[in-house]
Scaffold this motif. Structure first.
Motif, PDB file in Angstrom:
ATOM      1  N   VAL A   1       0.840  -1.195   0.000  1.00  0.00           N
ATOM      2  CA  VAL A   1       0.000   0.000   0.000  1.00  0.00           C
ATOM      3  C   VAL A   1       0.878   1.249   0.000  1.00  0.00           C
ATOM      4  CG1 VAL A   1      -1.864   1.246   1.148  1.00  0.00           C
ATOM      5  CG2 VAL A   1      -1.728  -1.243   1.355  1.00  0.00           C
ATOM      6  N   VAL A   2       0.533   2.204  -0.847  1.00  0.00           N
ATOM      7  CA  VAL A   2       1.194   3.516  -0.844  1.00  0.00           C
ATOM      8  C   VAL A   2       0.155   4.559  -0.457  1.00  0.00           C
ATOM      9  CG1 VAL A   2       2.472   5.223  -2.189  1.00  0.00           C
ATOM     10  CG2 VAL A   2       2.753   2.782  -2.682  1.00  0.00           C
ATOM     11  N   MET A   3       0.462   5.364   0.557  1.00  0.00           N
ATOM     12  CA  MET A   3      -0.429   6.426   1.000  1.00  0.00           C
ATOM     13  C   MET A   3       0.118   7.783   0.555  1.00  0.00           C
ATOM     14  SD  MET A   3      -2.785   4.629   2.398  1.00  0.00           S
ATOM     15  CE  MET A   3      -3.802   5.792   3.331  1.00  0.00           C
ATOM     16  N   GLU A   4      -0.710   8.800   0.641  1.00  0.00           N
ATOM     17  CA  GLU A   4      -0.334  10.108   0.126  1.00  0.00           C
ATOM     18  C   GLU A   4       0.727  10.800   0.971  1.00  0.00           C
ATOM     19  OE1 GLU A   4      -4.023  12.163  -0.089  1.00  0.00           O
ATOM     20  OE2 GLU A   4      -4.669  11.171  -1.945  1.00  0.00           O
ATOM     21  N   SER A   5       0.832  10.433   2.229  1.00  0.00           N
ATOM     22  CA  SER A   5       1.788  11.087   3.123  1.00  0.00           C
ATOM     23  C   SER A   5       2.135  10.145   4.264  1.00  0.00           C
ATOM     24  CB  SER A   5       1.197  12.381   3.695  1.00  0.00           C
ATOM     25  OG  SER A   5       0.087  12.080   4.533  1.00  0.00           O
ATOM     26  N   GLN A   6       3.142  10.499   5.011  1.00  0.00           N
ATOM     27  CA  GLN A   6       3.500   9.705   6.180  1.00  0.00           C
ATOM     28  C   GLN A   6       2.380   9.725   7.202  1.00  0.00           C
ATOM     29  OE1 GLN A   6       7.467  10.300   7.756  1.00  0.00           O
ATOM     30  NE2 GLN A   6       6.811   9.819   9.837  1.00  0.00           N
ATOM     31  N   THR A   7       1.731  10.873   7.342  1.00  0.00           N
ATOM     32  CA  THR A   7       0.610  10.978   8.275  1.00  0.00           C
ATOM     33  C   THR A   7      -0.523  10.038   7.869  1.00  0.00           C
ATOM     34  OG1 THR A   7       1.133  13.282   8.809  1.00  0.00           O
ATOM     35  CG2 THR A   7      -1.113  12.531   9.253  1.00  0.00           C
ATOM     36  N   ALA A   8      -0.826  10.003   6.573  1.00  0.00           N
ATOM     37  CA  ALA A   8      -1.877   9.106   6.089  1.00  0.00           C
ATOM     38  C   ALA A   8      -1.485   7.658   6.318  1.00  0.00           C
ATOM     39  CB  ALA A   8      -2.144   9.365   4.609  1.00  0.00           C
ATOM     40  N   ARG A   9      -0.206   7.350   6.130  1.00  0.00           N
ATOM     41  CA  ARG A   9       0.286   5.991   6.388  1.00  0.00           C
ATOM     42  C   ARG A   9       0.078   5.615   7.840  1.00  0.00           C
ATOM     43  NH1 ARG A   9       6.414   5.504   7.522  1.00  0.00           N
ATOM     44  NH2 ARG A   9       5.470   6.241   9.481  1.00  0.00           N
ATOM     45  N   ASP A  10       0.459   6.507   8.758  1.00  0.00           N
ATOM     46  CA  ASP A  10       0.333   6.224  10.184  1.00  0.00           C
ATOM     47  C   ASP A  10      -1.127   6.114  10.607  1.00  0.00           C
ATOM     48  OD1 ASP A  10       3.074   6.290  10.335  1.00  0.00           O
ATOM     49  OD2 ASP A  10       3.188   8.334  11.135  1.00  0.00           O
ATOM     50  N   ASP A  11      -1.989   6.976  10.028  1.00  0.00           N
ATOM     51  CA  ASP A  11      -3.417   6.912  10.352  1.00  0.00           C
ATOM     52  C   ASP A  11      -4.014   5.577   9.924  1.00  0.00           C
ATOM     53  OD1 ASP A  11      -3.363   9.427  11.426  1.00  0.00           O
ATOM     54  OD2 ASP A  11      -4.238  10.428   9.667  1.00  0.00           O
ATOM     55  N   LEU A  12      -3.637   5.119   8.735  1.00  0.00           N
ATOM     56  CA  LEU A  12      -4.157   3.841   8.260  1.00  0.00           C
ATOM     57  C   LEU A  12      -3.660   2.702   9.134  1.00  0.00           C
ATOM     58  CD1 LEU A  12      -5.695   2.108   6.237  1.00  0.00           C
ATOM     59  CD2 LEU A  12      -3.639   2.077   4.804  1.00  0.00           C
ATOM     60  N   ALA A  13      -2.385   2.717   9.488  1.00  0.00           N
ATOM     61  CA  ALA A  13      -1.832   1.663  10.337  1.00  0.00           C
ATOM     62  C   ALA A  13      -2.583   1.598  11.667  1.00  0.00           C
ATOM     63  CB  ALA A  13      -0.347   1.897  10.571  1.00  0.00           C
ATOM     64  N   GLU A  14      -2.913   2.758  12.199  1.00  0.00           N
ATOM     65  CA  GLU A  14      -3.649   2.797  13.474  1.00  0.00           C
ATOM     66  C   GLU A  14      -5.059   2.258  13.303  1.00  0.00           C
ATOM     67  OE1 GLU A  14      -5.129   6.077  16.830  1.00  0.00           O
ATOM     68  OE2 GLU A  14      -3.707   6.651  15.249  1.00  0.00           O
ATOM     69  N   GLU A  15      -5.713   2.634  12.193  1.00  0.00           N
ATOM     70  CA  GLU A  15      -7.075   2.182  11.955  1.00  0.00           C
ATOM     71  C   GLU A  15      -7.152   0.687  11.675  1.00  0.00           C
ATOM     72  OE1 GLU A  15      -9.971   3.819  12.145  1.00  0.00           O
ATOM     73  OE2 GLU A  15      -8.888   5.539  12.932  1.00  0.00           O
ATOM     74  N   LEU A  16      -6.055   0.084  11.269  1.00  0.00           N
ATOM     75  CA  LEU A  16      -6.028  -1.346  10.989  1.00  0.00           C
ATOM     76  C   LEU A  16      -5.783  -2.198  12.235  1.00  0.00           C
ATOM     77  CD1 LEU A  16      -3.971  -1.347   7.658  1.00  0.00           C
ATOM     78  CD2 LEU A  16      -6.381  -2.005   7.908  1.00  0.00           C
ATOM     79  N   ALA A  17      -5.665  -1.565  13.388  1.00  0.00           N
ATOM     80  CA  ALA A  17      -5.321  -2.285  14.621  1.00  0.00           C
ATOM     81  C   ALA A  17      -6.341  -3.379  14.949  1.00  0.00           C
ATOM     82  CB  ALA A  17      -5.186  -1.305  15.781  1.00  0.00           C
ATOM     83  N   ASP A  18      -7.620  -3.067  14.828  1.00  0.00           N
ATOM     84  CA  ASP A  18      -8.646  -4.059  15.156  1.00  0.00           C
ATOM     85  C   ASP A  18      -8.592  -5.234  14.183  1.00  0.00           C
ATOM     86  OD1 ASP A  18      -9.496  -2.566  17.269  1.00  0.00           O
ATOM     87  OD2 ASP A  18     -11.217  -1.670  16.233  1.00  0.00           O
ATOM     88  N   TRP A  19      -8.427  -4.932  12.916  1.00  0.00           N
ATOM     89  CA  TRP A  19      -8.320  -6.003  11.905  1.00  0.00           C
ATOM     90  C   TRP A  19      -7.101  -6.866  12.184  1.00  0.00           C
ATOM     91  CZ3 TRP A  19      -4.457  -6.142   7.857  1.00  0.00           C
ATOM     92  CH2 TRP A  19      -4.641  -7.190   6.936  1.00  0.00           C
ATOM     93  N   ARG A  20      -6.006  -6.248  12.539  1.00  0.00           N
ATOM     94  CA  ARG A  20      -4.788  -6.993  12.836  1.00  0.00           C
ATOM     95  C   ARG A  20      -4.992  -7.905  14.043  1.00  0.00           C
ATOM     96  NH1 ARG A  20      -1.753  -2.938  13.674  1.00  0.00           N
ATOM     97  NH2 ARG A  20      -1.517  -3.062  15.924  1.00  0.00           N
ATOM     98  N   ALA A  21      -5.648  -7.392  15.079  1.00  0.00           N
ATOM     99  CA  ALA A  21      -5.887  -8.186  16.278  1.00  0.00           C
ATOM    100  C   ALA A  21      -6.839  -9.339  16.005  1.00  0.00           C
ATOM    101  CB  ALA A  21      -6.445  -7.284  17.386  1.00  0.00           C
ATOM    102  N   ARG A  22      -7.818  -9.113  15.154  1.00  0.00           N
ATOM    103  CA  ARG A  22      -8.819 -10.144  14.867  1.00  0.00           C
ATOM    104  C   ARG A  22      -8.264 -11.255  13.999  1.00  0.00           C
ATOM    105  NH1 ARG A  22     -12.243 -10.483  10.595  1.00  0.00           N
ATOM    106  NH2 ARG A  22     -11.841  -8.330   9.965  1.00  0.00           N
ATOM    107  N   THR A  23      -7.421 -10.909  13.047  1.00  0.00           N
ATOM    108  CA  THR A  23      -6.965 -11.884  12.061  1.00  0.00           C
ATOM    109  C   THR A  23      -5.554 -12.389  12.309  1.00  0.00           C
ATOM    110  OG1 THR A  23      -6.090 -10.158  10.600  1.00  0.00           O
ATOM    111  CG2 THR A  23      -8.404 -10.807  10.291  1.00  0.00           C
ATOM    112  N   GLY A  24      -4.797 -11.694  13.160  1.00  0.00           N
ATOM    113  CA  GLY A  24      -3.405 -12.038  13.330  1.00  0.00           C
ATOM    114  C   GLY A  24      -2.535 -11.535  12.197  1.00  0.00           C
ATOM    115  N   ALA A  25      -3.062 -10.592  11.412  1.00  0.00           N
ATOM    116  CA  ALA A  25      -2.322 -10.063  10.269  1.00  0.00           C
ATOM    117  C   ALA A  25      -1.163  -9.187  10.739  1.00  0.00           C
ATOM    118  CB  ALA A  25      -3.255  -9.240   9.380  1.00  0.00           C
TER     119      ALA A  25
END
Length: 429
Positions: free
Chosen positions: A387-411
């Motif tokens: 995944v390529v995001m528009e900025s470092q901030t957008a990258r970090d925001d997405l990583a944070e928002e994926l926390a629940d998915w990561r915890a649920r799936t073990g991704a």
């Protein structure tokens, strides 16, 4: 549009429908509903739609949102079998069709170049027309194993068969469709009541689009990126807008009759929505606001021009007035095992993982490009997403928002650069 049955709906005095709903993305196991689900709400204009008209015979997700289409289907769940006088229904269809054609021409701002052949068929002949013309998508490993990708991402249960899920999502009956190959509109043995007229308006828009712009775009349909999703959003958004306007133009008693028939057809349906409903619903729920934005900014000319140069990503659909929204090129990930699928998640696809309503602002709208690939190795299936995001901030925001998915799936969510992430999610032993 299209949505499907809304639970707990309350009809307003003016024929509109409203319905409060819980957060559709709150389910801890997987996204429940948002864009267009059978028991969720689909608000278009002043109406909450409770049925689905969609250009789908088979879902083959090779970018998660690619819908293979050669016919436009109006799909409903029938409450009971009906016996209809086909001769009388055909006569009524021919009587009503000129008015519906005239409405579509006026509201869409374009004229048909030739008459539309519309016929009422009994079940056997209808299904022959639907499936007998070679319009089904044949299984082909080269098309990609969408079920494997959805399973690896934790969006589909390992025990679920994607074809069966699609069949269930589409419902038990198809009430009508426009066939792009034969240029005919078919209605499945039904009286032409106000509800069926709504279906006809939507399908007539597709017939008009096909005559003026040609809906058969194999170069888009066969792509493994989001080009076909963008085109479908334009096509369905256009038809949904006209359909919504038609409903809003009807007298209150006619709207009430449509609502009553709609509820009758969906009586007893309590199926919980799932991931396929979200995928099927996107072109409608995101498409109508997209088309309305085109009309607001450039009128009829801009909408018509969009059929010549349609949006190529779901981000462009979600942000029609955005600037510099061309995605960057991303290399397809590699991994061990046999590659069984590849494509693009896109801004809308990332919304399935966050999860977030893609029609609202969120980290997924900082998307600048991605590619995914799915691999099988023994009993394990893994999807890897670059995944390529528009900025470092957008990258970090997405990583944070994926926390629940990561915890649920073990991704795994791995930072690989200033603007880049690598997602790795596996299913199986």
């Amino acid at each position: 549009m299209p949505g499907r049955r809304a639970s707990g709906r309350v009809s307003s005095d003016d024929g509109g429908v409203t319905a409060p709903t819980p957060d559709p993305w709150a389910a801890p196991d997987r996204p429940a509903t948002s864009w267009g689900a059978p028991t969720g709400e689909a608000h278009t204009g002043t109406r909450t739609w409770s049925w689905l008209t969609t250009d789908v015979l088979v879902v083959a997700i090779a970018g998660l949102l690619v819908l293979f289409a050669s016919s436009s289907l109006a799909v409903v769940r029938l409450a009971e079998e009906e016996t209809v006088d086909l001769t009388a229904a055909q006569a009524e269809l021919e009587r009503r069709l000129p008015d519906l054609v005239a409405y579509v021409e006026q509201e869409r701002g374009l004229a048909f170049t030739e008459p539309v052949d519309a016929r009422v068929l009994d079940d056997e002949r209808f299904l022959d027309a639907l499936y007998g013309g070679g319009s089904e998508v044949e299984d082909d490993e080269e098309e990609g194993d969408a079920g494997a990708t959805l399973t690896a991402l934790g969006l589909l249960d390992p025990d679920d068969d994607l074809d069966a899920v699609v069949d269930e999502a589409l419902g038990d009956g198809v009430v009508g469709f426009y066939d792009q190959e034969s240029d005919e509109l078919f209605v499945r043995g039904s009286s032409i009541d106000p509800y069926v007229e709504m279906v006809l308006v939507h399908e007539l828009v597709h017939a008009l689009q096909d005559q003026r712009f040609d809906l058969d775009r194999p170069d888009l349909r066969d792509a493994d990126d989001e080009r076909f999703s963008g085109f479908q959003s334009l096509v369905e958004g256009d038809a949904t807008r006209v359909e919504t306007a038609y409903y809003d133009s009807r007298p209150g008693d006619v709207q009430a009759a449509i609502d009553a028939e709609e509820q009758r057809r969906f009586a007893g349906s309590d199926r919980e929505p799932g991931i396929v409903d979200l995928l099927l619903g996107f072109p409608y729920f995101a498409g109508q606001p997209y088309v309305e934005a085109l009309l607001k900014s450039g009128g009829q000319a801009r909408l018509d021009a969009a059929f010549e140069t349609p949006p190529t990503t779901t981000e462009q659909v979600l942000e029609p007035d955005g600037e510099d929204l061309e995605p960057v090129e991303v290399e397809t990930p590699t991994s061990s095992g046999k590659r069984v699928d590849q494509g693009v998640l896109g801004a809308a696809g990332l919304s399935l993982l966050v999860p977030a309503d893609p029609t609202q602002d969120g980290p997924h709208l900082g998307w600048d490009g991605d590619r995914y690939a799915t691999f099988t190795d023994g009993d394990e299936t893994c999807t890897v997403v670059a995944v390529v995001m528009e900025s470092q901030t957008a990258r970090d925001d997405l990583a944070e928002e994926l926390a629940d998915w990561r915890a649920r799936t073990g991704a795994e969510v791995i930072v690989t650069g200033d603007r880049t992430l690598r997602l790795v999610s596996c299913a199986g032993s």
